[in-house]
Write a protein that holds these residues in place. Structure first.
Motif, PDB file in Angstrom:
ATOM      1  N   SER A   1      -4.336   8.911  -3.205  1.00 53.23           N
ATOM      2  CA  SER A   1      -5.619   8.184  -3.238  1.00 53.23           C
ATOM      3  C   SER A   1      -6.714   8.968  -2.540  1.00 53.23           C
ATOM      4  O   SER A   1      -7.871   8.568  -2.567  1.00 53.23           O
ATOM      5  CB  SER A   1      -5.538   6.780  -2.629  1.00 53.23           C
TER       6      SER A   1
ATOM      7  N   ASN B   1       1.162   7.744  -1.436  1.00 57.75           N
ATOM      8  CA  ASN B   1      -0.047   7.035  -1.881  1.00 57.75           C
ATOM      9  C   ASN B   1      -1.285   7.547  -1.153  1.00 57.75           C
ATOM     10  O   ASN B   1      -2.351   7.706  -1.744  1.00 57.75           O
ATOM     11  CB  ASN B   1       0.104   5.531  -1.663  1.00 57.75           C
TER      12      ASN B   1
ATOM     13  N   ARG C   1       6.881   6.727   3.891  1.00 55.84           N
ATOM     14  CA  ARG C   1       6.716   6.167   2.554  1.00 55.84           C
ATOM     15  C   ARG C   1       5.253   5.974   2.160  1.00 55.84           C
ATOM     16  O   ARG C   1       4.932   5.833   0.989  1.00 55.84           O
ATOM     17  CB  ARG C   1       7.441   4.802   2.462  1.00 55.84           C
ATOM     18  N   PHE C   2       4.369   5.924   3.135  1.00 52.47           N
ATOM     19  CA  PHE C   2       2.958   5.701   2.809  1.00 52.47           C
ATOM     20  C   PHE C   2       2.247   6.995   2.427  1.00 52.47           C
ATOM     21  O   PHE C   2       1.154   6.956   1.870  1.00 52.47           O
ATOM     22  CB  PHE C   2       2.243   5.059   4.004  1.00 52.47           C
TER      23      PHE C   2
ATOM     24  N   PHE D   1       0.819  -1.210   0.000  1.00 55.29           N
ATOM     25  CA  PHE D   1       0.000   0.000   0.000  1.00 55.29           C
ATOM     26  C   PHE D   1       0.861   1.271   0.000  1.00 55.29           C
ATOM     27  O   PHE D   1       0.357   2.365   0.161  1.00 55.29           O
ATOM     28  CB  PHE D   1      -0.970  -0.015   1.188  1.00 55.29           C
ATOM     29  N   GLN D   2       2.189   1.094  -0.194  1.00 55.21           N
ATOM     30  CA  GLN D   2       3.064   2.235  -0.440  1.00 55.21           C
ATOM     31  C   GLN D   2       2.967   2.677  -1.887  1.00 55.21           C
ATOM     32  O   GLN D   2       3.157   3.841  -2.205  1.00 55.21           O
ATOM     33  CB  GLN D   2       4.520   1.851  -0.177  1.00 55.21           C
ATOM     34  N   ASP D   3       2.745   1.709  -2.779  1.00 53.11           N
ATOM     35  CA  ASP D   3       2.684   2.023  -4.204  1.00 53.11           C
ATOM     36  C   ASP D   3       1.556   3.005  -4.472  1.00 53.11           C
ATOM     37  O   ASP D   3       0.503   2.933  -3.854  1.00 53.11           O
ATOM     38  CB  ASP D   3       2.426   0.752  -5.030  1.00 53.11           C
ATOM     39  N   ILE D   4       1.823   3.928  -5.398  1.00 48.40           N
ATOM     40  CA  ILE D   4       0.754   4.857  -5.761  1.00 48.40           C
ATOM     41  C   ILE D   4      -0.232   4.097  -6.632  1.00 48.40           C
ATOM     42  O   ILE D   4      -0.056   3.921  -7.823  1.00 48.40           O
ATOM     43  CB  ILE D   4       1.308   6.084  -6.498  1.00 48.40           C
ATOM     44  N   LYS D   5      -1.248   3.612  -5.971  1.00 47.91           N
ATOM     45  CA  LYS D   5      -2.208   2.712  -6.596  1.00 47.91           C
ATOM     46  C   LYS D   5      -3.483   2.895  -5.803  1.00 47.91           C
ATOM     47  O   LYS D   5      -3.469   2.806  -4.589  1.00 47.91           O
ATOM     48  CB  LYS D   5      -1.691   1.277  -6.451  1.00 47.91           C
ATOM     49  N   PRO D   6      -4.580   3.200  -6.481  1.00 45.40           N
ATOM     50  CA  PRO D   6      -5.787   3.534  -5.723  1.00 45.40           C
ATOM     51  C   PRO D   6      -6.289   2.396  -4.849  1.00 45.40           C
ATOM     52  O   PRO D   6      -6.708   2.623  -3.722  1.00 45.40           O
ATOM     53  CB  PRO D   6      -6.798   3.903  -6.804  1.00 45.40           C
TER      54      PRO D   6
END
Lengths: 260, 260
Positions: free
Chosen positions: B82, B78, B74-75, A21-26
């Motif tokens: 989001s 995102n 790091r969070f 959930f660190q990735d920029i991903k909705p």
DNA sequence: AACACTGTTTTATGATATGAAACAGTGGGG
DNA sequence: CCCCACTGTTTCATATCATAAAACAGTGTT
């Protein structure tokens, strides 16, 4: 991506899921995470239920997809107050901000990435944004290269052994030879300069902050729009202010005091 | 503090330990966490080793105490991207910032606390700081009271049932009757105003942001030093700008469009 | 209406988390 | 100086708890 997977205990699995959930991903689906991480859907489902009950993730009731929870904001206050860098450094950042009127930010290395941990935005209308949490690879942009240039040889070797260099923009330095030369130059002159390596039209200036052992702790940086970076007098002024502040900052962190 | 403890599975125990690192506290010892949470020292030790290997916590090699890890930064990227509130709302915040020259911030409710999730600092020398991650109880300060005032009756009832009201400063409203009256007044006039409830010398002005269902999503706020808050023309100007921006913001989030 | 996807629950099995106790360092006080 | 009380850490037998396959239950599309 992740290590040998399997053979992880349940807590490690939960943390691996959180890291996704660190990735920029909705949002993430269960089967998606399952194939990505190699855990069974049942396991992913059960872990997500636990994470959800603690508000580390939330779930869209419509499509039942999972996304990151707001609880992560809650750790920032302690993070900032336990971090000497921010507590001690913010006043130096303010000095630089009021003397240059540019966006000032402070960066550290976290897991092979540069990450912004404090900032002061420029009051000008045309300004560079650099929010806390913003991250980039260590070879793109002055702040990142500065951190890398002053790292130990051991860290650098390990970094290049484990990292694949892919261009972020057309200006990113991707040739290893050219990059090594650049890092050497940064160490020589004591600051780093870049233009459009991470964001087109955006330049950056960065100087190192050291601890009492002379180890690099952070990079103190300015993010400057290209148009203003090209004004020679403004640039040299910024360089002087920034390098001088970074030296005072290092001194405040104990450099040169011989303290142990 | 925590629920019935014991009877938690290992992941829940790990999360309970992580939550402890939200407190503004420089570091934790193993036996300290052990007595606090009711887990055996061996369990705490083992879990902390795992958290450490993932950089969720770090350990001071000298006194072996544990403290929070930088991975939480790091969070944020995102989290910000989001979050529709920030993506859509930042431009309204910029409007308010340039029209008032005061510190603007955006707040949400997370686990019975107000928490700041975005900010723009005032360019003035005397200014209010409101870093991202800053938190307070829901009864202290305009931003917090605004969130509470426009929450559902159900949420409010539950909040007062489970929360003990303790003064943050001498100006904090602690009498339930007075507080209810204040919340009613805020709903009537459409914004909240406070002075020194959280920090002496610091005032605050706050207006609600709603979604298409009319549910409160956030409070858009100004943090203003007492000296400037007492200038009547400046104050009424700020109120107009803020309430107008919060209405446009709510509209951008879908309020009044009848969208489903 | 059948299909191909979701997320979720069930289940027996065996791996793994558990706390008490012992171990190993550390610092302060008499 | 040595003891004592305090750390964090390791060990180990026990039983709990996490596991993956499969079935289940929704959903949207064709």
């Amino acid at each position: 991506m992740t290590k040998d997977t399997q053979k992880l205990n349940s807590i490690e699995k939960a943390l691996e899921i959180m890291l996704k959930f660190q990735d920029i991903k909705p949002s993430w689906g269960i089967r998606e995470l399952s194939t990505e991480l190699g855990f069974s859907p049942a396991t992913v489902q059960r872990i997500l239920q636990v994470l959800k009950s603690y508000e580390f993730v939330r779930q869209n009731p419509k499509n039942r997809q999972y996304f990151i929870g707001n609880i992560f904001y809650r750790f920032l206050e302690n993070l900032n107050s336990s971090n000497d860098l921010i507590r001690i450094g913010h006043k130096f950042m303010e000095e630089v901000a009021s003397a240059t009127h540019e966006t000032v930010h402070l960066n550290i290395i976290e897991k092979n990435l540069r990450i912004c941990i404090d900032n002061i935005e420029s009051p000008k209308v045309l300004k560079a944004g650099m929010p806390i949490g913003n991250q980039s690879p260590l070879y793109a942009g002055a702040s990142a290269k500065c951190l890398l240039a002053f790292s130990t040889e051991e860290f650098q070797d390990n970094y290049f052994k484990t990292t694949e260099i892919t261009p972020v923009t057309g200006n990113t330095i991707i040739q290893p030879g050219k990059l090594f030369k650049e890092l050497y130059k940064i160490k020589e002159q004591g600051y780093a300069l870049s233009l459009g390596e991470r964001t087109p039209g955006l330049g950056s200036l960065s100087a190192p902050v050291f601890n009492y052992k002379g180890q690099i702790l952070a990079s103190l940086s300015l993010a400057i729009p290209e148009i203003r970076l090209k004004q020679k007098d403004h640039l040299s002024n910024c360089i002087n202010i920034l390098t001088s502040a970074s030296k005072s900052f290092s001194k405040a962190m104990g450099l040169g005091t011989g303290k142990f």
